[in-house]
Design an enzyme around this catalytic site. Structure first.
Site, PDB file in Angstrom:
ATOM      1  N   GLY B  92       0.787  -1.230   0.000  1.00 57.78           N
ATOM      2  CA  GLY B  92       0.000   0.000   0.000  1.00 57.78           C
ATOM      3  C   GLY B  92       0.816   1.276   0.000  1.00 57.78           C
ATOM      4  O   GLY B  92       0.591   2.168  -0.801  1.00 57.78           O
ATOM      5  N   MET B  93       1.784   1.366   0.862  1.00 59.27           N
ATOM      6  CA  MET B  93       2.443   2.642   1.064  1.00 59.27           C
ATOM      7  C   MET B  93       3.855   2.696   0.502  1.00 59.27           C
ATOM      8  O   MET B  93       4.437   3.743   0.364  1.00 59.27           O
ATOM      9  CB  MET B  93       2.550   2.942   2.566  1.00 59.27           C
ATOM     10  CG  MET B  93       1.226   3.040   3.238  1.00 59.27           C
ATOM     11  SD  MET B  93       0.268   4.354   2.505  1.00 59.27           S
ATOM     12  CE  MET B  93      -1.349   3.846   3.018  1.00 59.27           C
ATOM     13  N   VAL B  96       9.645  -2.757  -0.984  1.00 59.11           N
ATOM     14  CA  VAL B  96      10.836  -3.315  -0.354  1.00 59.11           C
ATOM     15  C   VAL B  96      11.790  -3.728  -1.464  1.00 59.11           C
ATOM     16  O   VAL B  96      11.380  -4.372  -2.435  1.00 59.11           O
ATOM     17  CB  VAL B  96      10.483  -4.536   0.529  1.00 59.11           C
ATOM     18  CG1 VAL B  96      11.739  -5.068   1.193  1.00 59.11           C
ATOM     19  CG2 VAL B  96       9.448  -4.146   1.572  1.00 59.11           C
ATOM     20  N   LYS B 113      13.305  -0.959   2.995  1.00 57.50           N
ATOM     21  CA  LYS B 113      11.890  -0.625   2.913  1.00 57.50           C
ATOM     22  C   LYS B 113      11.767   0.880   2.706  1.00 57.50           C
ATOM     23  O   LYS B 113      12.378   1.661   3.443  1.00 57.50           O
ATOM     24  CB  LYS B 113      11.221  -1.028   4.226  1.00 57.50           C
ATOM     25  CG  LYS B 113       9.737  -0.966   4.191  1.00 57.50           C
ATOM     26  CD  LYS B 113       9.204  -1.636   5.433  1.00 57.50           C
ATOM     27  CE  LYS B 113       7.711  -1.430   5.531  1.00 57.50           C
ATOM     28  NZ  LYS B 113       7.146  -2.067   6.683  1.00 57.50           N
ATOM     29  N   ASP B 206      -0.216  -7.598  12.749  1.00 58.82           N
ATOM     30  CA  ASP B 206      -0.352  -7.983  11.347  1.00 58.82           C
ATOM     31  C   ASP B 206       0.345  -9.315  11.103  1.00 58.82           C
ATOM     32  O   ASP B 206       1.086  -9.473  10.144  1.00 58.82           O
ATOM     33  CB  ASP B 206       0.236  -6.868  10.470  1.00 58.82           C
ATOM     34  CG  ASP B 206      -0.216  -6.987   9.014  1.00 58.82           C
ATOM     35  OD1 ASP B 206      -1.237  -7.670   8.763  1.00 58.82           O
ATOM     36  OD2 ASP B 206       0.453  -6.411   8.141  1.00 58.82           O
ATOM     37  N   PRO B 209       1.080 -15.504   7.349  1.00 60.85           N
ATOM     38  CA  PRO B 209       2.184 -16.305   6.820  1.00 60.85           C
ATOM     39  C   PRO B 209       3.206 -15.486   6.038  1.00 60.85           C
ATOM     40  O   PRO B 209       4.404 -15.734   6.156  1.00 60.85           O
ATOM     41  CB  PRO B 209       1.468 -17.326   5.924  1.00 60.85           C
ATOM     42  CG  PRO B 209       0.122 -17.476   6.543  1.00 60.85           C
ATOM     43  CD  PRO B 209      -0.222 -16.112   7.088  1.00 60.85           C
TER      44      PRO B 209
END
Lengths: 191, 979
Positions: B92-93, B96, B113, B206, B209
């Site tokens: 979303g923001m 990486v 990141k 959050d 997996p």
């Protein structure tokens, strides 16, 4: 116009629009229109011999100039092109009229926004007729007319149209189908 | 065709489409009995619909989405000392990247990141900063290590982390066909890492997996503390929108009930999310058999998770992008990578593991394991064949214990149990019903909310441009109000809804009376709704005192009230509104001195107050404040030298200061400021020859200059200024012949030029200017029947033409113009029925006509017209009691009626009693007007001119009383005092 402040303002307005502040569209319209004029003017001054500038590309350039790319998602984007759809319609239809008039011996020396755009000339009268029919539809069913404007003139997908007017995609599809049928029946009458 | 008719056609069309085409003719024949036209219309639409794709489906423009596909921003090639190798993923923001230190000979790989989107958003940056702080405090072999952090030269913040080359835990387990026990062992390492975070007061929030990677050597690494939270950070410190943001950031499949409901997030949230992860590792399925991602959130609030041992029997189909279904998972495929066969897997999970997972997944956080450590310990007990805590909590366990412990008490226990189960069953059923009712109520609520909004926004916008829709618009507003008032009763603890309500009330106010847009002319209603919006915002501010958005909205409300009161002539009220708005904006600017939009709003406030103070005659304060606004504009320009918008704003500020100075009597200082404004604007215009706006601003300054010069008696200079303004307007109008605004601008400057010439006593030239202005406005009005402004402008010019002729001593020519004024005003009022300004203008027209008739000796006509004016101003005043303009209009109507009655009394040679009565009537009229002057004074709306008029009325009143008295006493009539 392409400075950061306006970018901030336009980006903010898009966010307002997405959150349902109706006045935002009105605030946005002149900003977009002025930028379109400026870009079109710049294209003309560069005196390109072959200016096959597409209307969408024009609006797209305006978008890149006006909107802070790092702060918007596809929904904001859809709202921007939703506002621009009105302008695109105007540009395309005016151009069709002007082009038609020119062929009949109109004033060819006039330099205007409309002439910076070249799209499919063979369809121009269909386009003018469609515009007239759309105006009629606007009186009968404003939402349908807006859907056609957004899809046909704005180049938006069903999902984007749904986002802009805030209804489900199923509604957009249904309304589109009957609007399309009605417009065809109208255009058939004209011919 | 009418819209109603079209809806009918549309409905039939849609219904017909649902039928097989063979049945359609019969259906239409039945539905359209007696209406062949209707049938024809629907048939022709059905005919058109048979074509698969038509030209309407081939848009002449490229699809917007296509344009953007190739235009995603290119990945950075370098971040600080790191060279980017490739993108590892993006969300979303941000993204990486895999990178390596350029100066490191071993080229150790790291993950970086970066925030790409929304980086001006304080929340995003705050989150990023927090992640860095959190990671810096966590040092655990199973948590990815933070190595470095920084920002690129253009301000992109980034985090450098240990690069974990691994696979998500679920993929890893399947790829290595780990048994249930092996999976449990691996999972317990995950629990260790999460427990470590909890000990450091960090909640991950959050866990899923894809955030739990397993390296080739089997080591587990926990990643992505991007939305992690510090335990105990107080929810009150969050601003209004944070919960919504947090919700948006959730991954629905791994969200906990408390996250969805917006309840406090605790370590129990991580327990829940770990529960889902383990559920999937063991069963291969999600605890809820959902059909779509959207359904998950609802299900996790209302449904119970399926028993894990039963979930293994599910067969899952997936839709492929080409529209076909495939069977993705079966009991066989799932068990093949776990225990070998479906039966073995089911038996392995049945009992302990069912209980452990269902406890971790309890909806109520208090019923879950109280810590991750306990969750892990229970798994450990299971692996060692010890009784697990999770099972001791089940009813059956209690029952069997009771049964085994005390066989004699079994009957009593049975009774207790029966009651207990009955009670549970009952309350479960009640809860179910309550849930259904609540869902219904919520749905209804959402619908009402939607309807109110669409009434206020879509429907209004659609109706506004259509002529004759005023009653419909009024109805729509009234309906929307009813909905809103109902909603507001239920909104008391829902800040989001209250905010929305305030916006809606504000909007209703705009629709009813905002003078700057098309409105319904209901200023009283508008004021009421603006105040409601203000009240809600003020209340919300008590709970969220620092919320900048709310305060900005409140300032806008105050400003709207100011605008509204100003048009009603309530100058002091307007000033209060503007000043309140100013105070709020000043505070906002003080907190955020760098914000340009906030400062621009503050400048707007200053200019509002300045304009008003100048009108109220407080020019000293107006000048002072105007200088303050100017200074602010100068500062903003200094920060961004050359910014065209800032330069333009500065020019406007100079213009405004000049205007105020001119009002204060210092016209030479005014001229100086006008020149400064011009210098900036001329330069801007040279740099941007295309900008019509800059040209227009120049012409506005010239117009103000012309007014100042007229005041100084420099008529030839004034003429020159107006001529320059005129030239620009002509050029702008010619450049854009379809632009009604440009044409109107041209007419306006001609009208002002006429005013100047009239003041300079150059009547023929003034007449010529007015005529040209009239030509412009008339053609605008003729082109567009809906153009209200053009009609208003025509009225203004007719009034001026009439005044000019009346001043030149040509009452009959003046009368002619005033009659035109009356016609235009009637036409305008007919098209814009609810607009008080239109009605007001008609009233003025009657007054003027009455005056001219009385001057040319038509006494009866004069009386008639004064009574028509009276009727109009009375009705206007009924609508808006404290409106000073209406009070003044009514006062004038009484004066004219008094005058006309007095003239009749003078000429009357009839019976004495009737003549006395006439003088008494005239006196009564004058008295009525005097009361109105008192009311105007009470509303602080009395102008200097009103005071001298009042004196004349008083002497006219005395005169009338004297005449009546004289007649009663049999004396001869005196000369009447002229007004």
């Amino acid at each position: 116009m392409s400075d950061q402040i306006s970018k901030h303002e336009v980006t903010q307005l898009l966010s307002d629009l997405q959150h349902g502040r109706a006045g935002a569209a009105n605030d946005l319209l002149p900003l977009v229109y002025n930028e379109l004029r400026r870009i079109a003017g710049a294209y003309m001054r560069r005196e390109r011999s072959n200016h096959t500038l597409q209307a969408t590309a024009l609006v797209h350039e305006a978008y890149l100039q006006l909107v802070d790319q790092t702060r918007v998602d596809w929904k904001n984007r859809a709202h921007f092109f939703g506002v621009a759809a009105q302008l695109m319609r105007r540009i395309l239809v005016e151009h069709a009229r002007a082009h038609h008039a020119q062929k009949r011996g109109g004033d060819a020396s006039r330099l205007s926004l409309e002439e910076a755009i070249n799209y499919f000339p063979q369809k121009e009268m269909t386009l003018v007729a469609l515009d007239d029919a759309l105006k009629q539809l606007e009186e009968l069913d404003p939402r349908q007319s807006r859907i056609v404007e957004l899809r046909f003139f704005g180049g938006l997908t069903t999902e984007e149209v749904a986002e802009v007017i805030g209804v489900s995609t199923a509604t957009v599809e249904r309304e589109w189908r009957s609007a399309r049928a009605w417009l065809h029946s109208q255009l058939a009458e004209i011919k | 065709m009418t819209p109603e008719r079209y809806q009918k056609v549309k409905t039939l069309f849609e219904k017909a489409l649902e039928l097989p085409s063979l049945h359609r003719p019969a259906f239409l024949a039945q539905m359209c009995i007696g209406d062949e036209e209707l049938r024809g219309q629907v048939e022709s639409m059905l005919q058109s619909d048979t074509e698969e794709t038509t030209f309407l489906d081939k848009s002449p423009v490229d699809p917007v989405s296509k344009l953007f596909e190739q235009r995603e921003p290119p990945p950075p090639t370098r971040l600080g000392p790191y060279e980017v190798i490739r993108e590892l993923g993006h969300g979303g923001m941000g993204a990486v990247y895999l990178a390596a230190r350029a100066d490191d000979q071993y080229r150790k790989q790291v993950a970086i990141k970066v925030v790409l989107r929304d980086r001006e958003n304080a929340n995003v940056l705050e989150r990023f900063r927090r992640e860095r702080q959190i990671l810096a405090n966590l040092d655990h072999p199973n948590i990815a290590l933070l190595l470095d952090g920084g920002a690129t030269p253009d301000g992109l913040p980034y985090l450098v982390m240990e690069y974990v080359e691994g696979r998500p835990i679920d993929e890893y387990c399947d790829a290595h066909s780990l048994t249930v026990s092996q999976r449990l062992e691996l999972f317990m390492t995950v629990c260790d890492a999460v427990q470590h975070a909890h000990q450091n007061l960090v909640i991950h929030r959050d866990l899923k997996p894809s955030n739990i990677l397993v390296k080739k050597d089997g080591a587990v690494k926990l990643l992505d503390f991007g939305i992690a939270k510090l335990v105990g950070s107080h929810p009150q410190t969050q601003s209004l929108d944070k919960t919504a943001t947090a919700l948006r950031l959730l991954t629905p499949e791994f969200a906990s009930p408390e996250q969805v409901k917006g309840d406090p997030v605790t370590t129990a949230t991580d327990v829940y999310q770990l529960g889902i992860v383990l559920y999937q590792l063991l069963t291969g399925h999600h605890p809820f058999a959902y059909k779509s991602r959207a359904a998950i959130l609802q299900m996790l609030l209302s449904d119970e998770p399926q028993r894990p041992s039963l979930a293994t029997t599910r067969v899952v189909e997936e839709d492929l992008p080409d529209g076909t279904h495939v069977v993705a998972r079966t009991p066989q495929t799932i068990s093949a990578t776990r225990e070998g066969t479906p039966r073995k897997l089911r038996q392995r999970l049945d009992g302990d593991l069912d209980a452990i997972l269902l406890m971790a997944l309890a909806k109520d956080p208090a019923k879950r394991y109280s810590s991750v450590e306990q969750f892990s310990a229970d798994i450990q007990r299971h692996l060692r064949d010890l009784p697990v805590h999770a099972r001791t909590h089940t009813l059956g366990y209690i029952a069997s214990k009771t049964f085994r412990r005390n066989k004699t008490g079994v009957v009593a226990a049975g009774l207790v149990l029966f009651t207990l189960i009955g009670g549970i069953a009952m309350s479960a059923r009640e809860a179910h019903i309550a849930r259904i009712e609540r869902a219904k109520a919520e749905r209804r609520f959402a619908e009402v909310r939607h309807v109110a909004n669409s009434f206020l926004f879509d429907v209004q916008d659609a109706l506004a441009p259509l002529a004759g829709t005023t009653p419909a618009r009024q109805l729509v507003v009234r309906k929307a109000m009813e909905y809103l008032d109902n909603l507001s009763k239920e909104a008391s603890d829902d800040p989001g809804l209250e905010k929305e309500l305030a916006t809606a009330y504000q909007r209703v106010g705009d629709l009813q009376g905002n003078p700057n847009v098309a409105n319904l002319g209901d200023t009283v209603g508008a004021l009421k709704n603006y105040r409601k919006a203000m009240q809600i915002r003020e209340d919300l501010l008590k709970t969220f005192p620092r919320d900048p958005g709310l305060r900005r909205d409140l300032a806008a409300s105050e400003e709207a009230v100011g605008d509204l009161l100003l048009t009603g002539g309530n100058l002091e009220g307007a000033l209060r509104g503007y000043q309140k708005s100013q105070a709020i904006r000043e505070e906002l600017v003080k907190e955020n001195p760098g914000s340009r939009p906030l400062r621009s709003l503050l400048v707007k406030s200053y200019q509002n107050v300045v304009g008003l103070l100048a009108t109220m005659g407080d020019t000293r304060r107006a000048v002072e404040l105007s200088r303050g606004a100017l200074k602010m504009c100068e500062d903003m320009l200094r920060e961004e030298p050359g910014n065209p918008e800032a330069r333009r704003n500065l020019a406007v500020a100079y213009n405004r200061l000049g205007f105020v100075l001119d009002h204060s009597g210092d016209s030479s200082a005014a001229m100086e400021n006008y020149r400064k404004a011009l210098a900036i604007l001329e330069k801007l215009s040279n740099e941007h020859p295309d900008s019509a706006q800059a040209r227009r601003e120049i012409s506005l300054v010239y117009e103000d200059m012309g007014a100042a010069q007229t005041g100084r008696g420099e008529i030839s200079q004034a003429t020159e200024s107006y001529r320059k303004a005129l030239e620009i307007r002509k050029e702008l109008a010619a450049a854009d012949p379809r632009n009604a605004q440009a044409a109107r601008d041209l007419g306006q400057v001609q009208m002002r030029m006429g005013d100047m010439l009239e003041r300079a006593n150059r009547r023929p030239a003034a007449l010529e200017s007015y005529r040209r202005a009239m030509d412009v406005f008339q053609s605008l009005a003729a082109k567009d029947p809906a153009n209200i402004l053009a009609r208003r402008d025509m009225a203004l010019v007719f009034e001026r033409l009439g005044n000019l002729q009346a001043g030149a001593g040509n009452p009959s020519a003046a009368l002619d113009h005033y009659r035109h004024l009356e016609q235009v005003a009637k036409d305008w009022a007919a098209r814009d029925a609810s607009n008080p300004l239109a009605t007001h203008t008609l009233g003025v027209a009657y007054l003027k006509v009455s005056d001219m008739l009385s001057r040319s000796g038509d006494r009866a006509g004069a009386l008639l017209n004064s009574e028509a004016a009276l009727k109009i101003f009375r009705s206007l005043l009924d609508r808006d009691q404290n409106n000073v303009e209406n009070q003044r209009g009514l006062a004038w109507a009484w004066i004219r009626k008094g005058e006309a009655t007095a003239t009749l009394a003078e000429a009357d040679r009839g019976p004495l009693q009737a003549r006395i009565q006439r003088w008494q009537d005239a006196g009564q009229c004058y008295r009525q007007s005097l009361t109105l002057f008192d009311r105007m004074a009470k509303n602080k709306g009395l102008r200097p001119a009103d005071s001298s008029l009042k004196q004349s009325v008083q002497s006219a009143l005395q005169q009338a009383e004297r005449e009546a008295k004289k007649l009663r006493e049999g004396g001869a009539p005196l000369e009447r005092a002229d007004l």
